[in-house]
Design a protein around this motif. Structure first.
Motif, short mmCIF file in Angstrom:
data_model
loop_
_atom_site.label_atom_id
_atom_site.label_comp_id
_atom_site.label_asym_id
_atom_site.label_seq_id
_atom_site.Cartn_x
_atom_site.Cartn_y
_atom_site.Cartn_z
N ASN A 1 -5.24 17.26 1.58
CA ASN A 1 -5.46 17.33 0.14
C ASN A 1 -4.44 16.49 -0.62
O ASN A 1 -4.79 15.80 -1.58
N ARG A 2 -3.19 16.55 -0.17
CA ARG A 2 -2.14 15.76 -0.84
C ARG A 2 -2.39 14.28 -0.63
O ARG A 2 -2.22 13.47 -1.55
N ALA B 1 0.83 -1.20 0.00
CA ALA B 1 0.00 0.00 0.00
C ALA B 1 0.86 1.25 0.00
O ALA B 1 1.98 1.27 0.52
N ALA B 2 0.35 2.31 -0.58
CA ALA B 2 1.05 3.59 -0.57
C ALA B 2 1.13 4.13 0.86
O ALA B 2 0.17 4.05 1.62
N ASP B 3 2.29 4.67 1.19
CA ASP B 3 2.46 5.34 2.48
C ASP B 3 1.81 6.72 2.39
O ASP B 3 2.14 7.51 1.52
N LEU B 4 0.91 7.00 3.31
CA LEU B 4 0.13 8.24 3.25
C LEU B 4 0.46 9.23 4.35
O LEU B 4 0.15 10.42 4.21
N THR B 5 1.07 8.78 5.43
CA THR B 5 1.14 9.62 6.61
C THR B 5 2.53 9.87 7.18
O THR B 5 2.70 10.72 8.04
N SER B 6 3.54 9.13 6.71
CA SER B 6 4.86 9.27 7.34
C SER B 6 5.59 10.50 6.81
O SER B 6 5.16 11.17 5.87
N GLY C 1 -5.19 12.91 -0.32
CA GLY C 1 -6.34 12.55 -1.15
C GLY C 1 -5.98 12.24 -2.59
O GLY C 1 -6.74 11.56 -3.29
N GLU C 2 -4.83 12.72 -3.04
CA GLU C 2 -4.39 12.42 -4.41
C GLU C 2 -3.94 10.97 -4.56
O GLU C 2 -3.88 10.45 -5.67
N VAL C 3 -3.63 10.33 -3.44
CA VAL C 3 -3.08 8.97 -3.46
C VAL C 3 -4.00 7.98 -2.75
O VAL C 3 -4.12 6.82 -3.16
N ALA C 4 -4.66 8.42 -1.68
CA ALA C 4 -5.55 7.55 -0.92
C ALA C 4 -6.80 7.21 -1.72
O ALA C 4 -7.06 7.78 -2.78
N LEU C 5 -7.58 6.27 -1.19
CA LEU C 5 -8.79 5.82 -1.88
C LEU C 5 -10.04 6.34 -1.19
O LEU C 5 -10.09 6.49 0.03
N SER C 6 -11.05 6.62 -1.99
CA SER C 6 -12.37 6.92 -1.45
C SER C 6 -13.02 5.60 -1.03
O SER C 6 -12.51 4.51 -1.32
N LEU C 7 -14.15 5.68 -0.35
CA LEU C 7 -14.84 4.47 0.08
C LEU C 7 -15.22 3.61 -1.12
O LEU C 7 -15.05 2.38 -1.09
N ASP C 8 -15.74 4.23 -2.18
CA ASP C 8 -16.09 3.47 -3.38
C ASP C 8 -14.87 2.78 -3.98
O ASP C 8 -14.94 1.64 -4.45
N GLU C 9 -13.73 3.48 -3.95
CA GLU C 9 -12.50 2.90 -4.52
C GLU C 9 -11.97 1.77 -3.64
O GLU C 9 -11.40 0.80 -4.17
#
Length: 344
Positions: A214-215, A197-202, A217-225
């Motif tokens: 916002n940044r 999985a992509a690292d989102l928070t480190s 959100g460019e990489v993370a997934l929405s609930l539908d995704e």
């Protein structure tokens, strides 16, 4: 005498700070170059304004520490290691120490360096983000997939037996294409593939202040995704049992499903659990400026330009960190996407 730890255990050995002195450090990750030749959406390394290389002289001055610590495996990472003009010297020096060498690379420079890569490395891990159209879009480099294919072919031509595998970072732009990515790895004649999985928070990967919402959100997934990803992973498991059983896909079904859990937790839908990991007791990461970390994600424990590698690994900062680290409940460990459970 300092204890020799069971490298298959989870978390830290019991005891006080003195019990966390290491007599062995099997794995060392060297950031050979601070820059990168891709502009990936899920990484900020390419945004660095500095262009630093880890020099052969830097390595020479720490060979005694490497010997004393019993380093057996060195991974050249970055940035893009092949941007370092001295990478062949680094490899030659380490090979004289009978150390296993792994190259982590975008693959764009493999063709240009095929002969030396084939000669000097024991295995190669290339970045693969999807089938051609997806890979090129994520890398934001024209014809990146074609250059990767050309590079893999060139290295294989020099040394057909060299293991070249892929590492895929799962994120918004490719979450629905994992089966196609597996097919692409086979098309490239690779020896296997790993999904993480992509690292989102480190604060790793040239993001000292972390990412804004916002940044992320460019990489993370929405609930539908996330629902789409879950279906994609279950289909990958069901449709490719031979690849999973043989290890061509490095992750077990359980580990593949943890990728879904990671993105669900980011949406506040549950929490992740820390993976099995003993990285702080079996490995270290050395960055191009000499900074030493216990893994990619935790804060620095010293700098090899001020002390020897051995002094850093067993210095007060490192001993204190390892004595305090509770992997199961550490917030950084809970969000980890790239753990190491090294077995001696």
């Amino acid at each position: 005498m300092a204890a020799r730890y069971d490298l298959t255990t989870i978390g830290e050995p019991a005891g006080g700070i003195g019990q966390h002195r290491l007599v062995e450090l099997p794995v060392l990750v060297l950031h050979a170059h601070s820059s990168c030749n891709c502009r990936c959406v899920m990484c900020d390394i390419w945004k660095t304004r500095d262009s630093r290389a880890f020099h052969a002289a830097d390595l020479e001055s720490h060979l005694e520490s490497i010997r004393r610590l019993g380093v057996r495996w060195v991974v050249l990472s970055g940035g893009e290691p092949l941007l370092n003009n001295e990478w062949p010297q680094l490899c030659s020096t380490l090979r004289q120490e009978r150390i296993r060498l792994t190259l982590l690379t975008t693959g764009l420079l493999l063709s240009k360096n095929a002969s030396q890569v084939a000669e000097l490395f024991d295995d190669v891990i290339v970045s693969l983000d999807g089938p051609e159209r997806i890979h090129d879009a994520i890398r934001r480099v024209d014809k990146a997939f074609m250059l990767l294919q050309r590079g893999v072919d060139s290295v294989k031509m020099q040394r057909p037996s060299l293991a070249i595998t892929a590492r895929t970072t799962v994120q918004k732009a490719n979450h629905a294409h994992l089966r196609e990515t597996l097919a692409a790895a086979k098309c490239l004649n690779l020896n296997g593939i790993s999904f993480l999985a992509a690292d989102l928070t480190s604060e790793a990967f040239n993001r000292p202040l972390g990412w804004s919402a916002n940044r992320q959100g460019e990489v993370a997934l929405s609930l539908d995704e996330v629902v789409v990803l879950e279906d994609e992973i279950e289909s990958l498991i069901v449709e490719n049992p031979a690849d999973i059983d043989s290890g061509y896909v490095a992750e077990s079904p359980e580990k593949l499903r943890r990728i879904v859990t990671h993105f669900r937790a980011h949406l506040g839908l549950g929490r992740t659990e820390s993976p099995r990991c003993n990285a702080p007791w079996t490995s270290a990461v050395v960055e191009t400026d000499g900074t030493v970390r216990p893994c990619f994600f935790h804060p620095p424990i010293g700098n090899i330009h001020r002390s020897s590698l051995e002094e850093v690994i067993n210095g007060h900062e490192a001993l204190s960190f390892r004595s305090r680290l509770d992997i199961a409940n550490n917030a950084i460990c809970e969000r980890c996407v790239c753990s190491l459970n090294y077995r001696s």
